[in-house]
Write a protein that holds these residues in place. Structure first.
Motif, PDB file in Angstrom:
ATOM      1  N   ASP A 134       0.736  -1.025  -0.346  1.00 11.75           N
ATOM      2  CA  ASP A 134      -0.162  -0.223  -0.137  1.00 11.75           C
ATOM      3  C   ASP A 134       1.082   0.993   0.035  1.00 11.75           C
ATOM      4  N   TRP A 135       0.638   2.161  -0.527  1.00  9.21           N
ATOM      5  CA  TRP A 135       1.154   3.185  -1.363  1.00  9.21           C
ATOM      6  C   TRP A 135       1.448   4.164  -0.091  1.00  9.21           C
ATOM      7  N   ARG A 136       0.595   4.463   0.327  1.00 10.05           N
ATOM      8  CA  ARG A 136       0.198   5.423   1.729  1.00 10.05           C
ATOM      9  C   ARG A 136       0.711   4.916   2.758  1.00 10.05           C
ATOM     10  N   ASP A 137       0.919   3.153   3.291  1.00  3.15           N
ATOM     11  CA  ASP A 137       1.386   2.886   4.152  1.00  3.15           C
ATOM     12  C   ASP A 137       2.847   2.989   4.207  1.00  3.15           C
ATOM     13  N   TRP A 138       3.456   2.816   2.705  1.00  3.01           N
ATOM     14  CA  TRP A 138       4.903   3.217   2.622  1.00  3.01           C
ATOM     15  C   TRP A 138       5.115   4.673   2.572  1.00  3.01           C
ATOM     16  N   VAL A 139       3.979   5.300   2.035  1.00  9.28           N
ATOM     17  CA  VAL A 139       4.810   6.608   2.440  1.00  9.28           C
ATOM     18  C   VAL A 139       4.453   7.480   3.568  1.00  9.28           C
ATOM     19  N   GLN A 140       3.945   6.874   4.755  1.00 11.66           N
ATOM     20  CA  GLN A 140       3.336   8.080   6.237  1.00 11.66           C
ATOM     21  C   GLN A 140       4.806   6.956   6.958  1.00 11.66           C
ATOM     22  N   THR A 141       4.900   5.980   6.229  1.00  9.11           N
ATOM     23  CA  THR A 141       7.106   5.363   7.094  1.00  9.11           C
ATOM     24  C   THR A 141       7.312   5.902   6.984  1.00  9.11           C
ATOM     25  N   ALA A 142       7.500   6.338   5.851  1.00 11.14           N
ATOM     26  CA  ALA A 142       9.156   6.899   5.304  1.00 11.14           C
ATOM     27  C   ALA A 142       8.765   8.222   5.819  1.00 11.14           C
ATOM     28  N   LEU A 143       7.706   8.967   6.027  1.00  8.38           N
ATOM     29  CA  LEU A 143       7.866  10.591   6.524  1.00  8.38           C
ATOM     30  C   LEU A 143       7.791   9.895   8.126  1.00  8.38           C
ATOM     31  N   GLY A 144       7.200   9.354   8.720  1.00  4.76           N
ATOM     32  CA  GLY A 144       6.923   8.775  10.334  1.00  4.76           C
ATOM     33  C   GLY A 144       5.900   9.959  11.279  1.00  4.76           C
ATOM     34  N   GLU A 145       5.245  10.742  10.476  1.00  2.65           N
ATOM     35  CA  GLU A 145       4.383  11.695  11.343  1.00  2.65           C
ATOM     36  C   GLU A 145       3.096  11.375  11.142  1.00  2.65           C
ATOM     37  N   SER A 146       2.665  11.734  11.454  1.00  2.00           N
ATOM     38  CA  SER A 146       1.015  12.173  11.304  1.00  2.00           C
ATOM     39  C   SER A 146       0.771  13.487  10.337  1.00  2.00           C
ATOM     40  N   ALA A 147      -0.406  13.882   9.615  1.00  2.00           N
ATOM     41  CA  ALA A 147      -0.395  15.465   9.104  1.00  2.00           C
ATOM     42  C   ALA A 147      -1.053  15.376   8.200  1.00  2.00           C
ATOM     43  N   GLN A 148      -1.564  16.259   7.396  1.00  2.00           N
ATOM     44  CA  GLN A 148      -3.283  16.698   6.176  1.00  2.00           C
ATOM     45  C   GLN A 148      -2.546  15.709   5.392  1.00  2.00           C
ATOM     46  N   TRP A 149      -3.523  14.977   4.479  1.00  2.00           N
ATOM     47  CA  TRP A 149      -2.766  14.149   3.589  1.00  2.00           C
ATOM     48  C   TRP A 149      -3.773  15.132   2.268  1.00  2.00           C
ATOM     49  N   ILE A 150      -3.242  14.929   1.087  1.00  2.00           N
ATOM     50  CA  ILE A 150      -3.555  14.759  -0.106  1.00  2.00           C
ATOM     51  C   ILE A 150      -3.436  13.968  -1.016  1.00  2.00           C
ATOM     52  N   GLU A 151      -4.477  12.678  -1.823  1.00  2.00           N
ATOM     53  CA  GLU A 151      -4.058  11.950  -2.176  1.00  2.00           C
ATOM     54  C   GLU A 151      -4.686  12.009  -3.878  1.00  2.00           C
ATOM     55  N   TYR A 152      -3.705  10.917  -4.183  1.00  2.00           N
ATOM     56  CA  TYR A 152      -4.357  10.729  -5.742  1.00  2.00           C
ATOM     57  C   TYR A 152      -3.788   9.213  -6.168  1.00  2.00           C
ATOM     58  N   ARG A 153      -4.535   8.767  -6.602  1.00  2.00           N
ATOM     59  CA  ARG A 153      -4.367   7.162  -6.638  1.00  2.00           C
ATOM     60  C   ARG A 153      -4.775   6.594  -8.414  1.00  2.00           C
ATOM     61  N   ASP A 154      -4.120   6.086  -9.380  1.00  2.00           N
ATOM     62  CA  ASP A 154      -4.379   5.418 -10.890  1.00  2.00           C
ATOM     63  C   ASP A 154      -3.869   4.039 -10.889  1.00  2.00           C
ATOM     64  N   ALA A 155      -4.705   3.069  -9.513  1.00  2.00           N
ATOM     65  CA  ALA A 155      -4.172   2.238  -9.626  1.00  2.00           C
ATOM     66  C   ALA A 155      -4.418   0.741 -11.300  1.00  2.00           C
ATOM     67  N   ALA A 156      -4.669   1.563 -12.175  1.00  2.00           N
ATOM     68  CA  ALA A 156      -4.251   0.983 -13.372  1.00  2.00           C
ATOM     69  C   ALA A 156      -3.847   1.345 -13.823  1.00  2.00           C
TER      70      ALA A 156
END
Length: 934
Positions: A798-820
């Motif tokens: 899951d990219w969001r888990d990967w990103v949050q692990t890398a950043l190491g903190e909670s904050a306001q998130w804006i996301e865009y996904r195009d799985a295809a």
């Protein structure tokens, strides 16, 4: 030290540096010719009872730049609010000019990343403990295995006084000549060629000769990027005298070709054929100075015979891969132009036959008498700020101090008497490549590395790292805490860096200048000369190392230069042997020889036609040209050439701290000719894996018509501290010139393959991040952000888990996904302020970074910025493109837009409109190329 009771037995393993070792950048200062950095100048108490700076420094201080061998003067103004820095208009090397790196020096003076205290086996310790461990470790190994079981590897970054005491300790008192320097990798070929031809390592010309010549031939040097201030002097001279001709001989079309009247894109390694052919052509056209040759030169008959063997212009053109018309034009220019200077550098030196190539160049100048007079002569430009100073004190393993030599028993006895050193080495030591091979084999069991990073810069770099990890005792003196080499050390000794140390350096025209302290030492850092002297005293050599200040060392160095000299040695500064401390402090730039005959120095050498050979004649050397030792084949079909880029220096430990120096070329790249790219299916902007017989690396593909077909170019600078899997010298073979010992860094057979990871992307973030599961990660500091170019072979769950692990903190998130399509974008904000952006895609087709990077500057993002953020569509006019001008942060798109919208037709017009190119001038060639495109 393994097997010793007072040291741990396990050595730390090297690793990519943790981002926690880097603190957040405070923000880039506004670019200007007057660079300013706000740094406290309060004094610190120095350890061990010796003051580093003596008192708080104030007012204007003259010093020299610590980068290339040009030796530019710098004036630093110490003000209440901080430090400002300008070029020194009084210094003869630069007359006030500075390049992009020099202008940014003030931005490198903070303590971030510095080694601030001694470390033993990863634990902080006292100076007393560290020094005792170094001394006892070396003594133990010498007692058990002899003096040749230990070695020093030093650097053209240290000062002459540091070099002098290191050489004295190793050769004079330990009794081994196993001290070599990273100057072996850049200038030892020129040293050997000068000694063969002139009887001494003596550069005959001065910088003024380049400006007054009617023909300047630049061979194997990207002069515009490697020695930018000298290039700017040449460009200004050519502009003032358009009739001046400039010829560039280089396989690549580089920025230096911007002012060239003729570019010879020679086949890699064929230089000796070209200059032997030139010598033969000069004789055939009666363009020799036979009177000069008969009066002042020997060996000419054999040299002419060897040149004749090369053959006609068609044969030489075929071997060199040149058009006959181009070669003939060059030969005609050289034959008819008396005032000719030939500049040569690493493209000649870094070769398995480099000494012969250099002597082929010297031959044509001797045969035409173009030496010793204004506007003419062969000119070896040195790579480092004190490569020449190291040569003066015997920093190379095959030299004695003061330009004396092991081949002369009388010289060995002379130095021994002067030093009162009965145990002086009697034979040359191991040159750099051989030294590290001896460490790998266990022959050398202790090594002290001073001010250099051989795990990055040495050929066969992976084996060098393995050798150090297996070595019984590795000591590293450095001002930087985390490098690829410090990761291999048992003992780390904090040395003062530029701006903190006192001493002298010698530039490419033999000009000795003072480097002066601006600030107190950082933390517990100490000058290199002090560290060496303290170890020497603890080894039992106190009588020979009782120095308390650099001036004492310099006076001894000057006395040795004149000791029993009587004009038989070129290097002499005996007129300075009785300088008072105050006179030493006030020393002004002067070219040696400096003696009773020339108390104010000497501009150029050999004006009287006398050389430093036994009979006073120069020697022409018969050259039998040969191509590089290892040829390309079906497995490794391309030739790898390594070199420098405009805004970085060596292994980036200083320059990578400055955001504007990272903007022009922010990640490792391989430059490929489009025809080769098509054949090997390489796409511009994609990733490539380069492989040789010795190692491999990853780099971004850059297609360029400037590159010669069959060859690729990769910069030398990147390392594990800033890019994973990007050390180019891991690919370079440990093949050396048999005379100089200099490695062949310009001709490594490689294959280049498209590298297709599962995903690619980039991250821009306020702080440097740990990014898990990346096979490629190049991290660059920007203004208020870090840029990470990344790729991976395994898709996260899951990219969001990967990103949050890398950043190491909670904050306001804006996301865009195009799985295809395999695309993911995310932005993290905190209190309306951008903290990080993540862009992931299945390939390298990603949005431009410059506009996104600019969003880290505002305190609050605008609505238009937020709207375009994840769509990766900048507002109109917001995207300036990749940076061309580092001084004023002017991008390519901004320049192109101005050219089109305002009908700009010249570099000067672009400068008036955008300031680009008006400061250091290093970006002028690129601006001119943009004008040519439109």
């Amino acid at each position: 030290m393994r097997g010793a009771s007072n040291l741990q037995t396990m050595k730390p393993q090297p690793s990519v540096l943790s981002p926690q070792s880097f603190t957040q950048q405070r923000g880039a200062q506004p670019p200007s010719f007057r660079s300013k950095r706000f740094i406290s100048v309060a004094p610190r108490e120095a350890p061990c009872g010796l003051s580093c700076a003596g008192k708080p420094l104030a007012g204007s201080i003259q010093t020299t730049c610590p980068y290339c061998g040009v030796g530019c003067g710098v004036v630093v103004n110490m003000e209440e609010e901080g430090i400002s820095l300008i070029g020194d208009k009084q210094h003869p090397a630069n007359s006030g000019r500075l390049c992009s790196k020099g202008i940014a020096l003030a931005d490198t003076l903070d303590n971030e990343g510095k080694l601030l205290y001694p470390v033993v086996n990863n634990r902080r310790t006292s100076w007393e403990d560290a020094l005792e461990r170094v001394a006892s470790g070396f003594k133990k190994i010498i007692a058990e295995h002899g003096p040749d079981a230990v070695a020093f590897y030093v650097s053209g970054q240290i000062l002459t006084e540091d070099y002098y005491v290191a050489n004295k300790l190793m050769k004079g008192y330990i009794g081994s000549a196993n001290i070599d320097t990273n100057s072996r990798l850049c200038m030892s070929t020129a040293v050997a060629a000068h000694k063969r031809a002139f009887g001494a390592d003596a550069v005959p010309v001065c910088y003024e000769d380049v400006e007054t010549a009617d023909l300047v031939v630049i061979v194997g040097s990207n002069y515009a990027w490697a020695h930018p201030v000298l290039y700017q002097r040449l460009a200004a001279a050519k502009k003032a005298r358009p009739e001046m001709q400039v010829v560039v001989i280089d396989p690549r079309r580089t920025a230096t070709c911007d002012i060239a009247d003729l570019h010879l894109a020679i086949a890699p390694g064929a230089d000796a054929y070209l200059f032997n052919g030139l010598l033969h052509n000069l004789r055939r056209e009666d363009a020799l100075d036979l009177d000069y040759v008969e009066a002042h030169v020997e060996g000419y008959a054999a040299a002419f015979a060897a040149a004749r063997e090369v053959g006609s212009i068609p044969k030489v053109a075929r071997i060199c891969g040149l058009a006959e018309t181009q070669l003939s034009e060059f030969y005609r220019l050289f034959a008819r132009t008396g005032r000719t200077v030939t500049i040569f550098s690493q493209g000649i030196n870094q070769s398995s036959s480099g000494v012969d190539k250099a002597n082929a160049i010297l031959n044509v100048h001797l045969a035409t008498g173009r030496i010793g007079r204004p506007g003419m002569g062969p000119f070896s430009v040195t790579g480092q700020p004190n490569a020449m100073g190291g040569r003066e004190v015997g920093g190379l393993a095959n030299q004695l101090a003061a330009h004396m030599d092991f081949s002369d028993p009388a010289s060995i006895a002379r130095v021994a008497r002067f030093w009162n050193a009965p145990n002086i080495a009697q034979a040359p030591g191991l040159k750099a490549v051989d030294m590290f091979q001896a460490i790998a084999s266990g022959k050398i069991k202790a090594v002290w590395i001073m001010g250099t990073n051989p795990v990055v810069s040495m050929p066969d770099a992976d084996r060098v790292r393995d050798a150090l990890l297996g070595c019984e005792l590795v000591v590293v003196s450095d001002c930087v805490q985390h490098t690829d080499t410090t990761a291999c050390a048992d003992i780390l000794l904090p040395a003062t860096g530029w701006g903190e140390k006192e001493g002298t350096v010698t530039n490419s025209e033999r000009c000795i200048s003072r480097q002066r302290a601006l600030l107190p030492a950082s933390g517990e850092a100490r000058p290199d000369w002090w560290i060496i002297t303290q170890v020497a005293q603890r080894m039992g050599y106190a009588d020979g190392f009782s120095y308390t200040r650099p001036a004492e060392i310099f006076r001894e160095h000057a006395r040795l230069s004149g000791f029993e000299n009587e004009g038989i040695r070129a290097f002499e500064i005996s007129a300075w042997s009785e300088l008072s401390d105050g006179e030493y402090d006030a020393l002004q730039p002067t070219q040696w020889p400096i003696n009773k005959h020339a108390p104010n120095g000497t501009k150029r050498l050999f004006a009287d036609g006398r050389f430093y050979t036994p009979n006073g004649r120069a020697r022409m050397v018969a050259i039998a040209p040969r191509l590089p030792a290892v040829a390309v084949d079906a497995d490794f079909p391309l030739v790898l050439n390594t070199g420098r880029i405009r805004d970085q220096w060596h292994t980036m430990t200083r320059t990578a701290k400055v955001p504007r120096l990272n903007a022009h070329l922010p990640e490792p790249f391989v430059q490929v000719q489009p025809s080769d790219a098509q054949g090997y299916q390489l796409a511009h902007g994609g990733l490539a894996r380069l492989t040789s017989r010795h190692g491999s690396m990853l780099a971004r593909i850059q297609l360029s018509e400037d590159q010669r077909p069959g060859s690729v170019f990769v910069p030398m600078h990147w390392n594990d501290a800033y890019a994973k899997a990007a050390r180019v010298d891991a690919l370079v073979a440990p093949i050396t010139d048999p005379i100089s010992g200099q490695p062949e860094s310009k001709h490594t057979p490689v294959r280049v393959e498209s590298y297709q990871p599962a995903w690619q992307g980039f991250v821009l973030s306020r702080t440097r991040l740990e990014l898990p599961d990346t096979c490629y990660c190049a991290s660059t500091r920007g203004a208020d952000y870090w840029r990470h170019e990344i790729a991976g072979e395994v898709l996260p769950g899951d990219w969001r888990d990967w990103v949050q692990t890398a950043l190491g903190e909670s904050a306001q998130w804006i996301e865009y996904r195009d799985a295809a399509m395999g695309r993911y974008r995310a932005a993290c904000l905190k209190d309306g302020k951008l903290e990080a952006v993540f862009f992931i895609a299945p390939d390298h087709r990603l949005p431009e970074r410059e506009w996104l990077a600019s969003l880290f500057n505002p305190h609050q993002l605008e609505a238009a910025d937020l709207a375009g953020l994840l769509a990766a569509r900048p507002p109109k006019g917001a995207d300036t493109g990749h940076i061309v001008c580092a001084c004023f942060s002017v991008g390519e798109k901004a320049i192109l837009n101005a050219i089109q919208e305002q009908s700009l037709a010249s570099v000067e017009a672009v400068g008036q409109c955008l300031k680009a190119g008006t400061n250091c001038g290093s970006c002028v060639p690129e601006i001119r190329r943009l004008l040519e495109r439109h």
